[in-house]
Structures are given as C-alpha cells and as structure tokens.
Design a protein around this motif. Structure first.
Motif, PDB file in Angstrom:
ATOM      1  N   TYR A  50       8.211  15.779  32.381  1.00  0.00           N
ATOM      2  CA  TYR A  50       9.653  15.933  32.192  1.00  0.00           C
ATOM      3  C   TYR A  50      10.235  16.792  33.311  1.00  0.00           C
ATOM      4  O   TYR A  50       9.561  17.619  33.917  1.00  0.00           O
ATOM      5  CB  TYR A  50       9.953  16.489  30.806  1.00  0.00           C
ATOM      6  CG  TYR A  50      10.016  17.997  30.672  1.00  0.00           C
ATOM      7  CD1 TYR A  50      11.078  18.602  30.021  1.00  0.00           C
ATOM      8  CD2 TYR A  50       9.020  18.823  31.175  1.00  0.00           C
ATOM      9  CE1 TYR A  50      11.151  19.971  29.874  1.00  0.00           C
ATOM     10  CE2 TYR A  50       9.075  20.191  31.041  1.00  0.00           C
ATOM     11  CZ  TYR A  50      10.148  20.760  30.400  1.00  0.00           C
ATOM     12  OH  TYR A  50      10.212  22.119  30.272  1.00  0.00           O
ATOM     13  N   GLU A  51      11.522  16.583  33.562  1.00  0.00           N
ATOM     14  CA  GLU A  51      12.196  17.236  34.682  1.00  0.00           C
ATOM     15  C   GLU A  51      13.438  17.990  34.211  1.00  0.00           C
ATOM     16  O   GLU A  51      14.269  18.390  35.018  1.00  0.00           O
ATOM     17  CB  GLU A  51      12.573  16.184  35.734  1.00  0.00           C
ATOM     18  CG  GLU A  51      11.351  15.414  36.257  1.00  0.00           C
ATOM     19  CD  GLU A  51      11.702  14.286  37.231  1.00  0.00           C
ATOM     20  OE1 GLU A  51      12.922  14.107  37.521  1.00  0.00           O
ATOM     21  OE2 GLU A  51      10.780  13.578  37.690  1.00  0.00           O
ATOM     22  N   ASP A  52      13.536  18.219  32.894  1.00  0.00           N
ATOM     23  CA  ASP A  52      14.745  18.834  32.332  1.00  0.00           C
ATOM     24  C   ASP A  52      14.826  20.326  32.603  1.00  0.00           C
ATOM     25  O   ASP A  52      15.919  20.883  32.695  1.00  0.00           O
ATOM     26  CB  ASP A  52      14.798  18.605  30.820  1.00  0.00           C
ATOM     27  CG  ASP A  52      14.870  17.129  30.469  1.00  0.00           C
ATOM     28  OD1 ASP A  52      15.599  16.408  31.168  1.00  0.00           O
ATOM     29  OD2 ASP A  52      14.186  16.704  29.527  1.00  0.00           O
ATOM     30  N   ALA A  53      13.669  21.003  32.662  1.00  0.00           N
ATOM     31  CA  ALA A  53      13.645  22.444  32.884  1.00  0.00           C
ATOM     32  C   ALA A  53      12.558  22.767  33.893  1.00  0.00           C
ATOM     33  O   ALA A  53      11.674  21.951  34.171  1.00  0.00           O
ATOM     34  CB  ALA A  53      13.410  23.199  31.570  1.00  0.00           C
ATOM     35  N   TRP A  54      12.614  23.977  34.442  1.00  0.00           N
ATOM     36  CA  TRP A  54      11.678  24.379  35.491  1.00  0.00           C
ATOM     37  C   TRP A  54      10.492  25.086  34.825  1.00  0.00           C
ATOM     38  O   TRP A  54      10.545  26.276  34.537  1.00  0.00           O
ATOM     39  CB  TRP A  54      12.365  25.329  36.477  1.00  0.00           C
ATOM     40  CG  TRP A  54      11.716  25.420  37.816  1.00  0.00           C
ATOM     41  CD1 TRP A  54      12.051  24.725  38.937  1.00  0.00           C
ATOM     42  CD2 TRP A  54      10.629  26.281  38.196  1.00  0.00           C
ATOM     43  NE1 TRP A  54      11.247  25.086  39.986  1.00  0.00           N
ATOM     44  CE2 TRP A  54      10.360  26.047  39.563  1.00  0.00           C
ATOM     45  CE3 TRP A  54       9.856  27.215  37.519  1.00  0.00           C
ATOM     46  CZ2 TRP A  54       9.368  26.712  40.261  1.00  0.00           C
ATOM     47  CZ3 TRP A  54       8.856  27.878  38.206  1.00  0.00           C
ATOM     48  CH2 TRP A  54       8.621  27.632  39.564  1.00  0.00           C
ATOM     49  N   GLY A  55       9.437  24.325  34.569  1.00  0.00           N
ATOM     50  CA  GLY A  55       8.245  24.935  34.000  1.00  0.00           C
ATOM     51  C   GLY A  55       7.833  24.325  32.680  1.00  0.00           C
ATOM     52  O   GLY A  55       8.566  23.549  32.060  1.00  0.00           O
ATOM     53  N   SER A  56       6.594  24.674  32.256  1.00  0.00           N
ATOM     54  CA  SER A  56       6.000  24.198  30.999  1.00  0.00           C
ATOM     55  C   SER A  56       5.888  22.686  30.954  1.00  0.00           C
ATOM     56  O   SER A  56       5.881  22.085  29.876  1.00  0.00           O
ATOM     57  CB  SER A  56       6.788  24.704  29.789  1.00  0.00           C
ATOM     58  OG  SER A  56       6.707  26.108  29.683  1.00  0.00           O
TER      59      SER A  56
END
Length: 297
Positions: free
Chosen positions: A165-171
C-alpha cells in the motif's frame, strides 16, 4: 522445485553495515538469486561497497523514497517468481538463512515468510525485550506481528493479489500481512531463518518511527486512538520494561524507560490522530509522515 528468486535491498547511507549484509548474503548456501539494490540518495560509501557485489542498481532521490511505491517499482522490475526482501542493515547469521526462509514457499506450504530477527550485541535492554517478544525462538510470532520485511519472502502471485500500500509512509509490511491474513494467504514465521537486526533509536528518532506507525495503523485498522489509551499503554509497557531492566541490572536504562515509553506512545497517538484526520478529509498526500521521519534521522 526451486523458482527464480530476486532479492531486493533498499539502502541509504548504510556504509556502516551494508558490507556485512552483502557478505552474509553472498555467503549463503543458496547462490541462484538476482540482487536488485534500490538506493535513495546515499552520501557515504554505500554505493562504493555495493559496486563490489553483482547486482542491478536503481538510484532514486531521497525525497522520492516512499516505501510502498519503491517496493512496488522494484518488484515490477524484478525477474524472479519469488521475491526476497533484505534490509541493508540486516546480516544473515547462518549460511542456511535464505534456504530456510524460502523452504515453506518452495514446498508449497506458504505464500509468504518472514525470519527471526536477533538484536545486535550493543542493543539496549528494552530493545532486547521487544525482540524476544516479537520474534520467539520457537512456535508462531505474536498475533500483532503479521509480517516483517527486514528479511522476508513472498511469491510474485501473492504480491500481484495485493501490492504494497502507498497510502502512508511506513508499516507497508504490517499492512500487507494484515491483508493477507484476512484474505486467506498463508504467511509463515520461520524462526530457523536467523538474521541480526535492531536499532538503538534516540528519542528523536523514536518519535519519527512511531509517528508513521500510528499514521499507518489508522489506515490499516480503521480504529480510533485516545489519550486514555495512551495512558494505559505507557503504564503497561513501562512495567514490562522495569522488570527487564531490573533483571539485567541496567539502572541507566531503567531511568530512561519512562520518558522513552512516553515518547513511544505519544508519537504513535499523534501519528494515529493525523491518519484519522487524513481519512476524514480524504487527504491522499503521504508526505507529512515522510518529513516527520526525515527531520529526525
């Protein structure tokens, strides 16, 4: 039957350790793999060290580094049917680590696997305790450890079902493991695949890491965070830390445990609240988390 393997390694200013990581990789009993290194603007000797090993190199600017985006691009360029991930600060500890990581996939028993991580010799007491819980010597990983990319593998088919996923930076690994678990993919923890990996984060660095984890969890879990939850988590984690530090006779570590755990959970709360706000407003820009991390490196 063995399938073609591509190993993806992400690097940035890793000269202090990447030589060990690559030497450990090329000392594996398993030799038939392609190595793809993605470097995001190293300014030290990282690329000089990388040039001593057979690999394909992708170079990107530091500001273009968003983990999910970078991983998806690298996998699209990989030739392998099985993708292995090794962070540039991860050192395989036995010549069989890669074979053991791949074995459940090649036997048709798993769609993805991840390794047991042991802390570095200089790891702080609280880091050692966290790793003991997260990566047990036997059995299964704890339920909240859905997947861990520092040393991991998956089939290309599994990735095609759900790219990172590319929605947030990390995890990105946690989100992928959470999705896989809920959609019937088989993710196996392989305690026999041993690698060394840990970080003694400063409070500043810890804030950055936990902020992005909190933001990511808002997207992954779609839950809500609260100050009351923060208080409970600080108290519980400090109690566990206190026991570990007392057993280790680590008075300095014990003294720092309260501010460290406060920062640990406060940053997570702030990140989670920011993620909740992004979801409510439809904000698709993940760059805030990136900047929080980069300012605290």
């Amino acid at each position: 039957m063995n399938r073609k393997v591509t190993l993806i390694m992400r690097s940035k200013d890793s000269a202090w350790v990447i030589g060990q990581a690559l030497s450990g990789l090329f000392s594996q009993a398993r030799k038939d793999f392609e190595l793809l290194v993605v470097d995001s603007g190293s300014r030290d000797a990282t690329l000089d060290i990388v040039s001593r090993f057979p690999c394909r190199l992708i170079r990107i600017e530091a500001r273009a580094y968003f983990p999910g985006v970078v991983l998806n691009r690298a996998i699209r360029e990989a030739k392998g049917e099985v993708i292995v991930f090794q962070n540039s600060d991860v050192v395989p500890l036995t010549p069989e680590a890669l074979d053991r990581l791949l074995a459940p996939i090649e036997r048709g028993e798993a769609d993805a696997t991840f390794a047991r991580q042991l802390p570095r010799p200089e790891a702080h007491t609280w880091v050692r305790r966290d790793y003991e819980v997260s990566f047990p010597e036997r059995g299964e990983a704890p339920p909240w450890m859905t997947y861990s990319l520092p040393f991991a593998a998956m089939t290309r088919e599994a990735w095609l079902k759900h790219p990172f996923y590319e929605d947030a930076w990390g995890s990105e690994d946690t989100e992928w493991g959470h999705w896989a678990r809920n959609h019937g993919l088989r993710v196996r923890y392989v305690p026999g695949a041993l690698v060394m990996h840990s970080h003694n984060y400063t409070l500043k660095q810890l804030y950055g890491r936990r902020f992005i984890e909190g933001e990511a969890d808002a997207f992954i879990l779609r839950d809500r965070a609260s100050v009351m939850g923060l208080a409970r988590r600080v108290g519980a984690s400090w109690a566990r830390d206190a026991v570990a530090h007392l057993l280790a006779r680590d008075a300095a570590g014990l003294a720092l445990s309260v501010p460290r755990r406060f920062v640990y959970h406060w940053a997570y709360l702030k990140g989670h609240l920011w993620g909740e706000q992004r979801l409510r407003s439809g904000n698709a820009d993940p760059s805030t988390g990136q900047q929080v991390v980069l300012r605290r490196q």
